[in-house]
Design a protein around this motif. Structure first.
Motif, PDB file in Angstrom:
ATOM      1  N   ALA A 249       0.821  -1.218   0.000  1.00 15.24           N
ATOM      2  CA  ALA A 249       0.000   0.000   0.000  1.00 15.24           C
ATOM      3  C   ALA A 249       0.853   1.265   0.000  1.00 15.24           C
ATOM      4  O   ALA A 249       0.329   2.362  -0.242  1.00 15.24           O
ATOM      5  CB  ALA A 249      -0.933   0.004   1.208  1.00 15.24           C
ATOM      6  N   HIS A 250       2.162   1.130   0.261  1.00 17.71           N
ATOM      7  CA  HIS A 250       3.026   2.299   0.413  1.00 17.71           C
ATOM      8  C   HIS A 250       4.033   2.455  -0.721  1.00 17.71           C
ATOM      9  O   HIS A 250       4.889   3.347  -0.678  1.00 17.71           O
ATOM     10  CB  HIS A 250       3.759   2.211   1.756  1.00 17.71           C
ATOM     11  N   LEU A 251       3.943   1.593  -1.738  1.00 14.34           N
ATOM     12  CA  LEU A 251       4.788   1.756  -2.917  1.00 14.34           C
ATOM     13  C   LEU A 251       4.341   2.965  -3.713  1.00 14.34           C
ATOM     14  O   LEU A 251       3.252   3.503  -3.520  1.00 14.34           O
ATOM     15  CB  LEU A 251       4.687   0.514  -3.817  1.00 14.34           C
ATOM     16  N   THR A 252       5.201   3.381  -4.639  1.00 13.24           N
ATOM     17  CA  THR A 252       4.814   4.391  -5.622  1.00 13.24           C
ATOM     18  C   THR A 252       5.034   3.793  -7.006  1.00 13.24           C
ATOM     19  O   THR A 252       6.172   3.611  -7.426  1.00 13.24           O
ATOM     20  CB  THR A 252       5.655   5.675  -5.483  1.00 13.24           C
ATOM     21  N   PRO A 253       3.964   3.383  -7.698  1.00  9.40           N
ATOM     22  CA  PRO A 253       2.559   3.488  -7.302  1.00  9.40           C
ATOM     23  C   PRO A 253       2.178   2.392  -6.297  1.00  9.40           C
ATOM     24  O   PRO A 253       2.832   1.342  -6.241  1.00  9.40           O
ATOM     25  CB  PRO A 253       1.818   3.255  -8.631  1.00  9.40           C
ATOM     26  N   ALA A 254       1.121   2.652  -5.523  1.00 11.86           N
ATOM     27  CA  ALA A 254       0.611   1.623  -4.615  1.00 11.86           C
ATOM     28  C   ALA A 254       0.147   0.423  -5.439  1.00 11.86           C
ATOM     29  O   ALA A 254      -0.424   0.575  -6.521  1.00 11.86           O
ATOM     30  CB  ALA A 254      -0.542   2.186  -3.790  1.00 11.86           C
ATOM     31  N   LEU A 255       0.409  -0.765  -4.921  1.00 13.22           N
ATOM     32  CA  LEU A 255       0.260  -1.988  -5.699  1.00 13.22           C
ATOM     33  C   LEU A 255      -1.154  -2.566  -5.644  1.00 13.22           C
ATOM     34  O   LEU A 255      -1.690  -2.830  -4.574  1.00 13.22           O
ATOM     35  CB  LEU A 255       1.252  -3.041  -5.189  1.00 13.22           C
ATOM     36  N   THR A 256      -1.731  -2.766  -6.818  1.00 11.54           N
ATOM     37  CA  THR A 256      -2.952  -3.568  -6.927  1.00 11.54           C
ATOM     38  C   THR A 256      -2.571  -5.022  -6.700  1.00 11.54           C
ATOM     39  O   THR A 256      -1.588  -5.505  -7.269  1.00 11.54           O
ATOM     40  CB  THR A 256      -3.594  -3.394  -8.319  1.00 11.54           C
ATOM     41  N   THR A 257      -3.332  -5.723  -5.862  1.00 16.08           N
ATOM     42  CA  THR A 257      -2.904  -7.071  -5.483  1.00 16.08           C
ATOM     43  C   THR A 257      -4.089  -7.929  -5.048  1.00 16.08           C
ATOM     44  O   THR A 257      -5.210  -7.427  -4.887  1.00 16.08           O
ATOM     45  CB  THR A 257      -1.860  -6.986  -4.348  1.00 16.08           C
ATOM     46  N   VAL A 291     -10.163 -15.017  -1.118  1.00 17.72           N
ATOM     47  CA  VAL A 291      -9.236 -13.918  -1.367  1.00 17.72           C
ATOM     48  C   VAL A 291     -10.029 -12.702  -1.848  1.00 17.72           C
ATOM     49  O   VAL A 291     -11.220 -12.786  -2.122  1.00 17.72           O
ATOM     50  CB  VAL A 291      -8.172 -14.304  -2.411  1.00 17.72           C
ATOM     51  N   GLU A 292      -9.330 -11.583  -1.978  1.00 17.63           N
ATOM     52  CA  GLU A 292      -9.997 -10.325  -2.352  1.00 17.63           C
ATOM     53  C   GLU A 292      -9.066  -9.507  -3.241  1.00 17.63           C
ATOM     54  O   GLU A 292      -7.861  -9.416  -2.973  1.00 17.63           O
ATOM     55  CB  GLU A 292     -10.339  -9.557  -1.076  1.00 17.63           C
ATOM     56  N   LEU A 293      -9.609  -8.926  -4.304  1.00 19.52           N
ATOM     57  CA  LEU A 293      -8.835  -8.016  -5.147  1.00 19.52           C
ATOM     58  C   LEU A 293      -8.795  -6.644  -4.496  1.00 19.52           C
ATOM     59  O   LEU A 293      -9.839  -6.058  -4.199  1.00 19.52           O
ATOM     60  CB  LEU A 293      -9.456  -7.911  -6.539  1.00 19.52           C
ATOM     61  N   ILE A 294      -7.590  -6.114  -4.280  1.00 19.95           N
ATOM     62  CA  ILE A 294      -7.405  -4.776  -3.716  1.00 19.95           C
ATOM     63  C   ILE A 294      -6.911  -3.861  -4.842  1.00 19.95           C
ATOM     64  O   ILE A 294      -5.789  -4.001  -5.328  1.00 19.95           O
ATOM     65  CB  ILE A 294      -6.390  -4.788  -2.566  1.00 19.95           C
ATOM     66  N   GLU A 295      -7.758  -2.951  -5.272  1.00 20.57           N
ATOM     67  CA  GLU A 295      -7.411  -2.044  -6.377  1.00 20.57           C
ATOM     68  C   GLU A 295      -6.662  -0.824  -5.856  1.00 20.57           C
ATOM     69  O   GLU A 295      -7.139  -0.118  -4.983  1.00 20.57           O
ATOM     70  CB  GLU A 295      -8.681  -1.602  -7.112  1.00 20.57           C
ATOM     71  N   ARG A 296      -5.466  -0.608  -6.448  1.00 24.13           N
ATOM     72  CA  ARG A 296      -4.693   0.585  -6.099  1.00 24.13           C
ATOM     73  C   ARG A 296      -4.264   1.274  -7.395  1.00 24.13           C
ATOM     74  O   ARG A 296      -5.054   1.336  -8.327  1.00 24.13           O
ATOM     75  CB  ARG A 296      -3.527   0.205  -5.179  1.00 24.13           C
ATOM     76  N   GLN A 297      -3.035   1.775  -7.442  1.00 21.16           N
ATOM     77  CA  GLN A 297      -2.653   2.639  -8.567  1.00 21.16           C
ATOM     78  C   GLN A 297      -1.710   1.997  -9.581  1.00 21.16           C
ATOM     79  O   GLN A 297      -1.246   2.683 -10.502  1.00 21.16           O
ATOM     80  CB  GLN A 297      -1.988   3.926  -8.032  1.00 21.16           C
ATOM     81  N   SER A 298      -1.406   0.714  -9.448  1.00 26.41           N
ATOM     82  CA  SER A 298      -0.411   0.113 -10.358  1.00 26.41           C
ATOM     83  C   SER A 298      -1.022  -0.454 -11.625  1.00 26.41           C
ATOM     84  O   SER A 298      -0.316  -1.064 -12.429  1.00 26.41           O
ATOM     85  CB  SER A 298       0.368  -0.986  -9.630  1.00 26.41           C
ATOM     86  N   VAL A 299      -2.334  -0.249 -11.820  1.00 26.06           N
ATOM     87  CA  VAL A 299      -3.005  -0.738 -13.030  1.00 26.06           C
ATOM     88  C   VAL A 299      -3.782   0.397 -13.679  1.00 26.06           C
ATOM     89  O   VAL A 299      -4.563   1.087 -13.009  1.00 26.06           O
ATOM     90  CB  VAL A 299      -3.970  -1.897 -12.708  1.00 26.06           C
TER      91      VAL A 299
END
Length: 306
Positions: A249-257, A291-299
């Motif tokens: 969650a703290h990467l740049t960009p935050a990782l979708t996982t 499991v669950e898809l967590i959408e962030r900024q890497s996609v």
């Protein structure tokens, strides 16, 4: 006993400051009062939440937690056999999927539960739907417009590697897409293999516009190496990981996982093992957690339509 007698005994306990001698109690019950957790790499942040869940449940039941790093020492299997033969643990939680083949044949042995991985020896396990999680990641990329999707694999021979690759292939087939051999990058779940995969991606003439990584650590190494080479993520390539470790969650960009409920895995593994110990049984049902898809900024959608 009568309530009057019970009250008198409890009053005497409080006045005398009596405390249970756990060592003596465990000796009488022929138990150690400890549970052994076998971890393949204590430096890997993936295991921290699982161990936390284990520790919480075991503490509530009065058990201690011993943790052994299975990668330390010249012959870890011999050292672990000493643990078991010496009666140092009432049960074992195995987070290293390479061990069950040898350990399942140990006799006598305490109850054992696998966490995250599984074994053909029918040891009870607590794990997530790895194949379904991989399919979820690929469908997300397809919905964003990606048609050339690569895969950064886990170590060869690992059940997680095979299951996540199978889920990816299934989702690609559903979308009418293929996985070319040069879009499959070898890995080992670690950071360095992610960086090596980035070098392979850079060397391709026709690069995939998205890469599904079989672990977040590899995704971190992959993104870091690309950024060091001046490649924009997700501008040039979108990335999806698997695990949802804290740093994601703290990467740049935050990782979708794909999020594994790691603390819950530890809690359920402890509960399963304690139930086996109390029942005096080596068998228990396997548990499959969602499991669950967590959408962030890497996609993002690919810059050039596929």
């Amino acid at each position: 006993v009568a309530e009057q007698t019970r009250t008198a005994v409890l009053d005497a306990v409080r006045q005398s400051g009596y405390r249970v001698n756990r060592t003596a109690r465990n000796l009488r019950r022929r138990r150690s009062g400890s549970i052994l957790a076998l971890v393949p790499n204590l430096a890997n942040p993936f295991f921290s939440e699982i161990l936390s869940g284990l520790s919480t449940v075991l503490a509530e039941s009065g058990h201690g937690l011993l943790v052994a790093d299975t990668r330390i020492g010249p012959d870890p299997s011999a050292r672990l056999s000493d643990y078991l033969a010496g009666g140092m643990a009432d049960g074992v939680v195995i987070l290293d999927g390479t061990l069950p083949d040898a350990m399942a044949l140990e006799r006598p042995r305490p109850p054992m539960v696998l966490a995250c991985e599984w074994s053909p020896h029918k040891l009870p396990s607590v794990r997530v739907d790895n194949e379904g999680g991989a399919a979820l990641a690929i469908r997300h990329l397809v919905e964003r417009g990606h048609r050339a999707i690569g895969h950064l694999m886990g170590p060869p021979g690992n059940v997680l590697t095979a299951s996540r690759l199978a889920g990816m292939r299934r989702a690609l087939a559903e979308a009418g897409l293929a996985l070319p051999p040069d879009h499959i990058f070898p890995g080992d779940f670690g950071l360095e293999s992610g960086a090596r995969a980035a070098a392979r991606w850079l060397a391709l003439r026709h690069r995939p516009t998205a890469v599904f990584c079989a672990s977040d650590e590899m995704a971190c190494g992959f993104i870091g190496a690309l950024q060091h080479a001046g490649i924009e993520v997700p501008g040039a390539v979108s990335v999806v990981g698997f695990d949802d470790i804290e740093v994601s969650a703290h990467l740049t960009p935050a990782l979708t996982t794909i999020r594994q409920p790691r603390r819950l895995i530890g809690e359920r593994a402890a509960q399963l093992l304690l139930g086996m110990i109390e029942a005096g049984s080596a068998e228990a049902p396997t548990e499959l957690l969602p499991v669950e898809l967590i959408e962030r900024q890497s996609v993002t959608p690919p810059k050039t339509p596929c």
